[in-house]
Design a protein around this motif. Structure first.
Motif, PDB file in Angstrom:
ATOM      1  N   UNK A   1       0.873  -1.167   0.000  1.00 12.40           N
ATOM      2  CA  UNK A   1       0.000   0.000   0.000  1.00 12.40           C
ATOM      3  C   UNK A   1       0.913   1.220   0.000  1.00 12.40           C
ATOM      4  N   UNK A   2       0.711   2.121  -0.947  1.00 11.03           N
ATOM      5  CA  UNK A   2       1.599   3.279  -1.038  1.00 11.03           C
ATOM      6  C   UNK A   2       0.864   4.511  -1.533  1.00 11.03           C
ATOM      7  N   UNK A   3       1.473   5.649  -1.291  1.00 11.74           N
ATOM      8  CA  UNK A   3       1.017   6.911  -1.866  1.00 11.74           C
ATOM      9  C   UNK A   3       2.235   7.606  -2.461  1.00 11.74           C
ATOM     10  N   UNK A   4       2.323   7.503  -3.777  1.00 11.46           N
ATOM     11  CA  UNK A   4       3.441   8.130  -4.490  1.00 11.46           C
ATOM     12  C   UNK A   4       4.767   7.789  -3.850  1.00 11.46           C
ATOM     13  N   UNK A   5       5.547   8.824  -3.596  1.00 10.00           N
ATOM     14  CA  UNK A   5       6.845   8.660  -2.924  1.00 10.00           C
ATOM     15  C   UNK A   5       6.741   8.935  -1.426  1.00 10.00           C
ATOM     16  N   UNK A   6       5.530   9.275  -0.922  1.00  7.77           N
ATOM     17  CA  UNK A   6       5.363   9.660   0.480  1.00  7.77           C
ATOM     18  C   UNK A   6       5.539   8.497   1.453  1.00  7.77           C
TER      19      UNK A   6
END
Length: 127
Positions: free
Chosen positions: A50-55
């Motif tokens: 699970x990810x959000x861009x590079x954040x």
């Protein structure tokens, strides 16, 4: 045995998983040109992300179950029609760090995926 890789993107978030599924079948009925099978199985999801861009990027795991029925109609000894319907449920587990929990305003993040799948196929048997 099946190997699936599924990914979903919404806004800046990405959720992906790789699953390995083993199923067991039972011949329910064989009559004339018709064969009916029921089957069930278990999925092991050794990797999910699970990810959000590079954040942030959080890794997880999961598991699931599936069950279905298949009908085979043999037109000839070589050509047949397969009709299949199944239900699948998968559950993922993530250990989010506190910053991500606060950002998403959640205590736990354990998404589940479930639904029905129907398919039809023409088959060819080669001897």
């Amino acid at each position: 045995m099946g190997l699936d890789y599924i990914t979903s993107d919404i806004n800046d978030y990405t959720l992906s998983m790789a699953s390995l599924t083993g199923e067991f079948a039972y011949n329910l009925l064989q009559t004339g040109p018709y064969d009916f099978h029921i089957y069930g199985g278990f999925s092991v999801i050794p990797f999910s992300q699970f990810s959000r861009g590079e954040d942030f990027t959080e890794n997880g795991y999961g598991g699931g179950v599936s069950a279905g029925i298949e009908m085979i109609f043999k037109f000839t000894d070589v050509i047949g029609l397969h009709l299949d319907g199944n239900y699948q449920y998968n559950q993922l587990f993530f250990q989010l760090n506190d910053a991500v929990k606060n950002e998403l305003n959640v205590d736990t993040f354990e998404p589940s995926f479930h639904g029905f799948k129907f398919s039809a196929a023409i088959s060819f048997n080669y001897y």
